[in-house]
Scaffold this active site. Structure first.
Site, short mmCIF file in Angstrom:
data_model
loop_
_atom_site.label_atom_id
_atom_site.label_comp_id
_atom_site.label_asym_id
_atom_site.label_seq_id
_atom_site.Cartn_x
_atom_site.Cartn_y
_atom_site.Cartn_z
CG ASP A 16 -0.25 -0.18 2.53
OD1 ASP A 16 0.95 0.16 2.64
OD2 ASP A 16 -0.90 -0.67 3.47
CB ALA A 36 8.66 -12.00 0.97
CG ASP A 43 3.44 -3.65 6.75
OD1 ASP A 43 2.84 -4.08 7.75
OD2 ASP A 43 3.03 -2.69 6.07
#
Length: 551
Positions: free
Chosen positions: A294, A387, A404
């Site tokens: 985001d 990731a 995050d």
């Protein structure tokens, strides 16, 4: 000639039964994930229910003795109506009833029974055209399995990201009606009640056609009743259902209907996640953000002039595209993805999928910026990259890492909180680097919170926990970790006496950082020793499910 035409119809019907049955269950699985919030679990449960229900249907078909063609066509119409409307029915029940899970699982079972009855019926019908049982079984089952494979590929790579779940269901229903119509033509001399079937097929086709035409409008209207504020953006990606709502200046992001941030207080969370790690790191030239598509953590990182390169890795390119182009979110993250220091597509990465999008900065007046100066337009590569895969392939060395991720409530996210993952991360960090990890709520899920710290320590990090109240989520926890030679106690001491913040913040002060290291009495008291989470034994998943079960 008639026999060849009949065999061709039976082959096509078998392919469609295999494909549509699986597609209906996939639609319900994805919808169940969006409503209930556990993607793999819902997929496993619904697919298991389908297999069991197919067995029930296979047993039930033995009681059909006469008019097998009529029976198959009526069952196909039933599958068209039930399967075609299932997603919309579940959506309506979610809005208006507390029993939506019962409706979801009940429809999954009913679809499985309808499919389970039809496959043996097709075998029995085809028996008149294939002399030996072994050839009949081999032909029909291979077609059924081929249809299932085709349906799965079509759903994952085409339908899921381009068509709403409700419209997929209605369209599949229309395809089943088409099979009925074709069957009435092919078997016109064997159908006992052709008029009744024709009228029924026309009625069902009319209902499903209206569904296809209005599905998206109905779905948006239903979804809007769930959210408090008007929806300004919605998209179903390959990974999740994304909804952005806005009222006045208040923006909220939901992934699979779970709140991710509220603009009213997100600055508390993101400043706590980013600035302690940035303040205590030996350097902050290269920063890695895992998750955070985001752009809000990125916004905080980019405040530091020393940052030369910020790499953001998020598995869902749809989130990054939204954050880079949706006007309200662009304003919230302060055009983070337009900064030339940002990297999203490291060269040479395999397994990355995405599309290049242009960040339009010419609409600053519409976004409410006072600065009307023109800025360079940035090209952003929105890449779907896991990731864990990134850490295995990258050769970079980072001064700060910001993790995050969403809470590890699913198998695919649990690996991102494993010892192996943290070991791989440690190999990519410079000496004296710091890591900040989003660690869920120490009040509501203390075992989960403690497991993050224990797993970081098992990977060789010095670790210090901290927490603060974020109004949208209540008490929320983080872990600060470092690759330096110090102990946990020394790192905690540094966190309790932080240096002055080098950048402007909205909420955070050194005094607040120091206060976050203190926890409520008995908050972290647990009955049994905390285990370390690994990829082979993701105990953190168990802690997450147990901790959040009643909330």
């Amino acid at each position: 000639m008639i026999g060849r035409r009949t065999r061709l119809f039976l082959a096509v019907a078998t392919l469609l039964v295999g494909a549509s049955g699986l597609l209906h269950e996939y639609v319900l699985s994805v919808l169940g994930n969006s409503l209930l919030g556990s993607r793999l679990e819902e997929l496993f449960i619904i697919m298991a229910m389908m297999m069991f229900a197919m067995g029930v249907g296979s047993l039930a078909q033995q009681h059909l003795q006469n008019a097998l063609v009529d029976a198959f066509l009526w069952l196909q119409l039933g599958l068209a109506l039930v399967g075609g409307s299932a997603a919309m029915v579940v959506s309506v029940s979610y809005v208006h009833s507390e029993s939506y899970a019962v409706v979801l699982y009940g429809l999954a079972m009913l679809i499985g029974i309808l499919v389970g009855v039809q496959v043996p019926l097709l075998l029995r019908l085809n028996q008149g055209y294939v002399s030996e049982l072994r050839h009949n079984l081999g032909l029909l089952f291979s077609l059924d399995y081929a249809g299932a494979l085709a349906g799965a590929l079509l759903f994952v790579f085409v339908l899921l990201t381009t068509v709403s779940l409700q419209r997929i269901g209605f369209s599949l229903g229309l395809a089943s009606v088409a099979v009925v119509v074709l069957g009435l033509v092919v078997f016109r001399e064997r159908v006992a009640r052709p008029r009744a079937l024709t009228y029924a097929a026309g009625f069902v086709a009319l209902l499903l056609g209206l569904g296809v035409q209005h599905a998206d409008r109905w779905a948006v209207a239903l979804e809007q009743t769930y959210f408090q504020h008007p929806i300004v953006f919605r998209e179903t990606s390959q990974y999740q259902h994304i909804v952005l709502t806005r009222r006045d200046d208040r923006l909220r992001l939901y992934l699979n209907r779970h709140l991710q941030f509220d603009s009213r207080d997100e600055v508390i969370y993101h400043e706590l996640l980013v600035h302690p790690a940035m303040s205590l790191s030996a350097a902050r030239r290269r920063v890695l953000i895992l998750g955070g598509g985001d752009g809000l953590a990125l916004r905080e990182v980019l405040k530091y002039a020393e940052v030369e390169e910020a790499t953001v890795i998020d598995i869902d390119p749809a989130v990054v595209r939204m954050a880079a182009t949706e006007p309200h979110l662009v304003r919230q993250n302060r055009r983070a993805f337009a900064d030339p220091r940002v990297r999203l597509a490291p060269p040479g990465m395999s397994g990355a999928r995405g599309a290049r999008v242009t960040v339009a900065l010419a609409n600053q007046r519409r976004l409410g910026y006072r600065d009307r100066q023109l800025h360079p337009v940035a090209e952003v590569e929105a890449v779907a990259l896991d990731a864990d895969t990134f850490l295995q392939q990258t050769s970079g060395s980072y001064d700060v890492a910001i993790l995050d991720f969403t809470d590890p409530r699913e198998v695919e996210t649990a690996k991102l909180f494993s010892r192996e993952f943290y070991l791989a991360l440690r190999e990519r960090l410079a000496p004296g680097a710091t890591v900040a990890v989003q660690s869920s709520s120490p009040f509501f899920a203390p075992e989960l919170f403690l497991c993050v710290g224990a797993t970081l320590r098992a990977a060789g990090f010095a670790v210090a926990p901290y927490q603060h109240n974020v109004p949208s989520f209540n008490a929320w926890g983080f872990h600060l970790a470092t690759t330096g030679e110090g102990t946990d106690a020394e790192l905690l001491g540094r966190l309790r006496a932080p240096p002055p913040l080098a950048v402007e913040t909205t909420f955070l002060t050194p005094e607040v950082i120091a206060a976050t290291t203190y926890f409520g009495k008995n908050w972290l008291a647990v009955a049994t020793p905390i285990e370390v989470s690994t990829k082979m034994n993701p105990v953190i998943l168990r802690y997450a499910v147990a901790g959040w079960r009643n909330y």
